[in-house]
Design an enzyme around this catalytic site. Structure first.
Site, PDB file in Angstrom:
ATOM      1  N   ARG A 140      82.926  49.956   3.918  1.00 16.65           N
ATOM      2  CA  ARG A 140      83.791  50.794   5.106  1.00 16.65           C
ATOM      3  C   ARG A 140      83.839  49.644   6.268  1.00 16.65           C
ATOM      4  O   ARG A 140      82.580  49.000   5.955  1.00 16.65           O
ATOM      5  CB  ARG A 140      83.364  51.666   5.407  1.00 16.65           C
ATOM      6  CG  ARG A 140      82.547  51.858   5.831  1.00 16.65           C
ATOM      7  CD  ARG A 140      82.151  51.808   6.995  1.00 16.65           C
ATOM      8  NE  ARG A 140      81.209  52.862   7.784  1.00 16.65           N
ATOM      9  CZ  ARG A 140      80.340  52.838   8.257  1.00 16.65           C
ATOM     10  NH1 ARG A 140      80.334  51.583   9.725  1.00 16.65           N
ATOM     11  NH2 ARG A 140      79.514  53.136   9.224  1.00 16.65           N
ATOM     12  N   GLU A 239      84.998  59.556  14.264  1.00 17.86           N
ATOM     13  CA  GLU A 239      84.512  58.783  15.179  1.00 17.86           C
ATOM     14  C   GLU A 239      84.861  57.438  16.018  1.00 17.86           C
ATOM     15  O   GLU A 239      84.803  57.302  17.110  1.00 17.86           O
ATOM     16  CB  GLU A 239      83.164  58.289  14.694  1.00 17.86           C
ATOM     17  CG  GLU A 239      82.126  57.807  15.429  1.00 17.86           C
ATOM     18  CD  GLU A 239      80.986  57.434  14.325  1.00 17.86           C
ATOM     19  OE1 GLU A 239      80.435  58.577  13.792  1.00 17.86           O
ATOM     20  OE2 GLU A 239      80.453  56.178  14.955  1.00 17.86           O
ATOM     21  N   ARG A 243      88.202  54.036   9.936  1.00 19.00           N
ATOM     22  CA  ARG A 243      87.556  53.540   9.257  1.00 19.00           C
ATOM     23  C   ARG A 243      88.255  53.026   7.954  1.00 19.00           C
ATOM     24  O   ARG A 243      89.286  54.204   7.218  1.00 19.00           O
ATOM     25  CB  ARG A 243      86.874  54.841   9.026  1.00 19.00           C
ATOM     26  CG  ARG A 243      85.158  54.912  10.395  1.00 19.00           C
ATOM     27  CD  ARG A 243      84.978  54.602   9.980  1.00 19.00           C
ATOM     28  NE  ARG A 243      83.569  54.729  11.309  1.00 19.00           N
ATOM     29  CZ  ARG A 243      81.927  55.727  11.206  1.00 19.00           C
ATOM     30  NH1 ARG A 243      82.012  55.586  10.363  1.00 19.00           N
ATOM     31  NH2 ARG A 243      81.609  55.466  12.099  1.00 19.00           N
ATOM     32  N   CYS A 285      80.152  53.537  18.470  1.00 19.56           N
ATOM     33  CA  CYS A 285      78.352  53.981  18.421  1.00 19.56           C
ATOM     34  C   CYS A 285      77.679  52.155  18.549  1.00 19.56           C
ATOM     35  O   CYS A 285      78.620  51.921  17.721  1.00 19.56           O
ATOM     36  CB  CYS A 285      78.013  55.025  17.042  1.00 19.56           C
ATOM     37  SG  CYS A 285      76.174  54.961  16.670  1.00 19.56           S
ATOM     38  N   THR A 287      75.631  51.644  16.680  1.00 21.15           N
ATOM     39  CA  THR A 287      75.099  50.956  15.611  1.00 21.15           C
ATOM     40  C   THR A 287      76.391  49.947  14.294  1.00 21.15           C
ATOM     41  O   THR A 287      76.316  49.854  13.697  1.00 21.15           O
ATOM     42  CB  THR A 287      74.697  52.626  15.246  1.00 21.15           C
ATOM     43  OG1 THR A 287      75.460  53.412  13.995  1.00 21.15           O
ATOM     44  CG2 THR A 287      73.235  53.002  15.418  1.00 21.15           C
ATOM     45  N   ARG A 294      79.521  48.048   6.720  1.00 18.92           N
ATOM     46  CA  ARG A 294      78.565  49.348   5.786  1.00 18.92           C
ATOM     47  C   ARG A 294      79.089  49.595   4.375  1.00 18.92           C
ATOM     48  O   ARG A 294      79.765  49.763   4.093  1.00 18.92           O
ATOM     49  CB  ARG A 294      78.538  50.745   5.959  1.00 18.92           C
ATOM     50  CG  ARG A 294      77.177  51.296   5.579  1.00 18.92           C
ATOM     51  CD  ARG A 294      76.662  52.801   6.163  1.00 18.92           C
ATOM     52  NE  ARG A 294      77.787  54.114   5.418  1.00 18.92           N
ATOM     53  CZ  ARG A 294      77.144  54.652   4.521  1.00 18.92           C
ATOM     54  NH1 ARG A 294      76.059  54.286   3.774  1.00 18.92           N
ATOM     55  NH2 ARG A 294      77.665  55.521   3.896  1.00 18.92           N
ATOM     56  N   ARG A 323      70.365  57.006   2.731  1.00 26.27           N
ATOM     57  CA  ARG A 323      71.205  58.492   3.023  1.00 26.27           C
ATOM     58  C   ARG A 323      71.453  59.138   2.351  1.00 26.27           C
ATOM     59  O   ARG A 323      70.608  58.797   0.888  1.00 26.27           O
ATOM     60  CB  ARG A 323      72.190  57.953   3.586  1.00 26.27           C
ATOM     61  CG  ARG A 323      72.560  57.433   5.208  1.00 26.27           C
ATOM     62  CD  ARG A 323      74.061  57.132   5.377  1.00 26.27           C
ATOM     63  NE  ARG A 323      74.202  56.269   7.058  1.00 26.27           N
ATOM     64  CZ  ARG A 323      74.934  55.817   7.210  1.00 26.27           C
ATOM     65  NH1 ARG A 323      76.526  56.813   6.837  1.00 26.27           N
ATOM     66  NH2 ARG A 323      74.773  55.480   8.549  1.00 26.27           N
ATOM     67  N   GLU A 328      76.027  60.529   6.766  1.00 26.08           N
ATOM     68  CA  GLU A 328      74.855  60.662   7.394  1.00 26.08           C
ATOM     69  C   GLU A 328      74.672  61.863   7.179  1.00 26.08           C
ATOM     70  O   GLU A 328      75.213  63.289   7.072  1.00 26.08           O
ATOM     71  CB  GLU A 328      75.779  59.793   8.360  1.00 26.08           C
ATOM     72  CG  GLU A 328      74.278  59.781   9.710  1.00 26.08           C
ATOM     73  CD  GLU A 328      75.412  59.573  10.800  1.00 26.08           C
ATOM     74  OE1 GLU A 328      76.630  59.586  10.475  1.00 26.08           O
ATOM     75  OE2 GLU A 328      74.840  58.487  11.075  1.00 26.08           O
TER      76      GLU A 328
HETATM   77  P1  ADP Z   1      80.550  56.253   6.807  1.00 26.02           P
HETATM   78  O1  ADP Z   1      79.976  55.124   6.065  1.00 26.02           O
HETATM   79  O2  ADP Z   1      81.330  55.782   7.010  1.00 26.02           O
HETATM   80  O3  ADP Z   1      79.194  55.749   8.181  1.00 26.02           O
HETATM   81  P2  ADP Z   1      79.438  58.451   5.945  1.00 26.02           P
HETATM   82  O4  ADP Z   1      77.988  58.011   5.508  1.00 26.02           O
HETATM   83  O5  ADP Z   1      78.830  60.140   6.510  1.00 26.02           O
HETATM   84  O6  ADP Z   1      80.023  57.580   6.532  1.00 26.02           O
HETATM   85  O7  ADP Z   1      79.791  59.196   4.372  1.00 26.02           O
HETATM   86  C1  ADP Z   1      81.189  58.984   4.220  1.00 26.02           C
HETATM   87  C2  ADP Z   1      81.238  59.581   3.434  1.00 26.02           C
HETATM   88  O8  ADP Z   1      81.397  58.644   2.281  1.00 26.02           O
HETATM   89  C3  ADP Z   1      80.361  60.842   2.739  1.00 26.02           C
HETATM   90  O9  ADP Z   1      81.236  61.469   1.873  1.00 26.02           O
HETATM   91  C4  ADP Z   1      79.735  60.088   1.782  1.00 26.02           C
HETATM   92  O10 ADP Z   1      79.169  60.009   0.564  1.00 26.02           O
HETATM   93  C5  ADP Z   1      80.429  58.944   0.678  1.00 26.02           C
HETATM   94  N1  ADP Z   1      80.808  57.560   0.460  1.00 26.02           N
HETATM   95  C6  ADP Z   1      79.566  56.673   1.598  1.00 26.02           C
HETATM   96  N2  ADP Z   1      79.009  55.204   0.447  1.00 26.02           N
HETATM   97  C7  ADP Z   1      80.040  56.105  -1.110  1.00 26.02           C
HETATM   98  C8  ADP Z   1      79.221  55.857  -2.284  1.00 26.02           C
HETATM   99  N3  ADP Z   1      78.686  54.431  -2.469  1.00 26.02           N
HETATM  100  N4  ADP Z   1      80.257  56.353  -3.237  1.00 26.02           N
HETATM  101  C9  ADP Z   1      80.603  56.953  -3.003  1.00 26.02           C
HETATM  102  N5  ADP Z   1      80.541  57.939  -1.786  1.00 26.02           N
HETATM  103  C10 ADP Z   1      79.969  57.059  -0.723  1.00 26.02           C
HETATM  104  N1  DAR Z   2      73.820  60.516  15.141  1.00 23.49           N
HETATM  105  C1  DAR Z   2      73.891  59.630  15.427  1.00 23.49           C
HETATM  106  C2  DAR Z   2      74.322  58.598  15.570  1.00 23.49           C
HETATM  107  C3  DAR Z   2      73.980  57.749  15.282  1.00 23.49           C
HETATM  108  C4  DAR Z   2      74.359  56.681  13.971  1.00 23.49           C
HETATM  109  N2  DAR Z   2      75.749  57.166  13.176  1.00 23.49           N
HETATM  110  C5  DAR Z   2      76.614  56.978  14.096  1.00 23.49           C
HETATM  111  N3  DAR Z   2      77.752  56.348  14.866  1.00 23.49           N
HETATM  112  N4  DAR Z   2      77.722  58.128  12.759  1.00 23.49           N
HETATM  113  C6  DAR Z   2      72.274  59.358  16.526  1.00 23.49           C
HETATM  114  O1  DAR Z   2      72.205  59.316  17.739  1.00 23.49           O
HETATM  115  O2  DAR Z   2      71.750  60.203  15.297  1.00 23.49           O
END
Ligand code: ADP
Ligand code: DAR
Length: 371
Positions: A140, A239, A243, A285, A287, A294, A323, A328
């Site tokens: 993403r 956010e 995305r 953010c 990060t 990512r 994660r 997250e």
């Molecule tokens: P972001 O990549 O935008 O930070 P999150 O970590 O919050 O997103 O994940 C958002 C959704 O994408 C969650 O439901 C997560 O399980 C899903 N996700 C992230 N990576 C994968 C993957 N490799 N395969 C399947 N689902 C994924």
């Molecule tokens: N939860 C916030 C943001 C951490 C990075 N993740 C984002 N941007 N979705 C923290 O400070 O833990």
């Protein structure tokens, strides 16, 4: 970025300085944070000197230091604790943002973000040809649309405008990218929850985003586009403004990445994004700055997970972030972990993918070598 001002920001905009009420909230919050056991980067880098230097400042959008750090003041369990309430915050409050950005991305800001370079997407093969360890792969990126402020300064009309703008873009997508836009406002709770459970849609009620004033007027303007196979998806106004993601079962990184590059290219034909030479693509953010990439796998590593200290050390060595299976702030499910590149700034898009690909290759070797 135009000085599109939101009502909230106009109320704050007055000339130059933070109001006495904001200063009082800052002082109270700063003292509580200082006494807390928070492990956030906010606590680490908001020294008294930095605090005193920044507490009076205001951007031309009207954002103050409080707008940027209130999430970390209200959530001591934050890992970072700061967001840019508008794009100028990275400059006006640089004494706080720069050390956090350098620490997170392991990148000295004496250099600029490299120019966008996706590289040859098909340079990456399948991490798991036998299909016995990687459940799925996702890549993403985030985009901020020119002419709109970031979440805390957006009016309800801004959210509606972005949703309408993106719907017209989505209608031009063809072939493998062709699909439908689904607004949260008209989505049933059952459909929404199924999309979240199936890892397609963002969760609701993230306390960190709520504290950062990123969830106002919810669900207005929020939604998800996906193609017929749900392998190319776009989140609207979570956010970040956008995305953009590509995902599929298995470990074929090349196929997932190639689809993302194609999709971003098509969306970029119709929209302009906010970038600058220091930070690359600007995001809410810190990060996510730079490439905003990512690249993750959902992977079964029961042997490594039996010794989390060793697993985390291994992930750190390859700049990977661990994660849980629901993204997250979630826990692993059925021994499945989400492993992804941690660094997004100071690298090109291709280098981010390579860092993930090479790191996961080593993780798989380590898992298979474990007794
Ligand atoms: P972001 O990549 O935008 O930070 P999150 O970590 O919050 O997103 O994940 C958002 C959704 O994408 C969650 O439901 C997560 O399980 C899903 N996700 C992230 N990576 C994968 C993957 N490799 N395969 C399947 N689902 C994924
Ligand atoms: N939860 C916030 C943001 C951490 C990075 N993740 C984002 N941007 N979705 C923290 O400070 O833990």
């Amino acid at each position: 970025m135009s000085k599109a001002k939101c009502k909230k920001c106009e109320e704050k905009c007055g000339k130059g300085k933070a109001s006495p009420e904001v200063l009082n909230q800052l002082q109270t919050g700063y003292e509580k944070l200082a006494k807390s056991d928070s492990g956030s980067m906010l606590k680490r880098f908001l020294t008294k000197d930095v605090f005193d230097k920044l507490k009076f400042k205001k951007t031309s959008f009207g954002s103050t230091l409080l707008d940027c750090i209130q999430s970390g003041l209200q959530n001591f369990d934050s890992s970072i604790g700061v967001y840019a309430a508008d794009p100028e915050c990275y400059t006006v409050f640089k004494e706080l943002f720069d050390p956090i950005i350098e620490e997170y991305h392991k990148f000295k800001l004496i250099a600029n973000q490299p120019a966008t370079d996706w590289g040859p997407p098909n340079a990456f093969g399948n991490l798991d040809p036998k299909g016995d360890i990687i459940v799925s792969t996702r890549v993403r990126c985030c985009r901020t649309l020119k002419g709109f402020p970031l979440n805390p300064c957006m009016t309800e009309n801004h959210y509606q405008e972005i949703e309408k703008l993106m719907q017209s873009t989505f209608n031009t997508l063809t072939g493998d990218l062709k699909g439908t836009y689904n607004s949260l406002s008209s989505m049933t709770k059952e459909v929404q929850q199924k999309l979240i459970d199936d890892h397609y849609l963002f969760k609701e009620g993230d306390k960190f985003l709520q504290s950062a004033n990123a969830c106002r007027f919810w669900p207005t303007g929020r939604g998800i586009f996906y193609n017929e196979k749900k392998t190319f998806l776009v989140w609207v106004c979570e956010e970040d403004h956008l995305r953009i993601m590509s995902m599929q079962n298995g470990g074929n990184v090349g196929e997932v990445y190639t689809r993302l590059v194609s999709g971003v290219g098509e969306i970029q034909k119709k929209n302009e994004f906010v970038t600058n030479e220091k930070f690359g693509y600007l995001t809410f953010c810190p990060t996510n700055l730079g490439t905003t990439i990512r690249a993750s796998v959902h992977i079964k590593v029961p042997k490594l997970a039996a010794n989390m200290t060793k697993f985390k050390d291994l992930a750190d060595r390859y700049h990977l972030q661990i994660r849980g299976a629901a993204g997250e702030h979630s826990a692993p499910k059925d021994g499945i972990y989400d492993l992804s590149n941690k660094r997004r700034l100071g690298l090109t898009e291709h280098q981010c993918l390579k860092e993930m690909f090479d790191g996961i290759t080593e993780i798989i070797k380590a898992e298979k070598a474990e007794k």
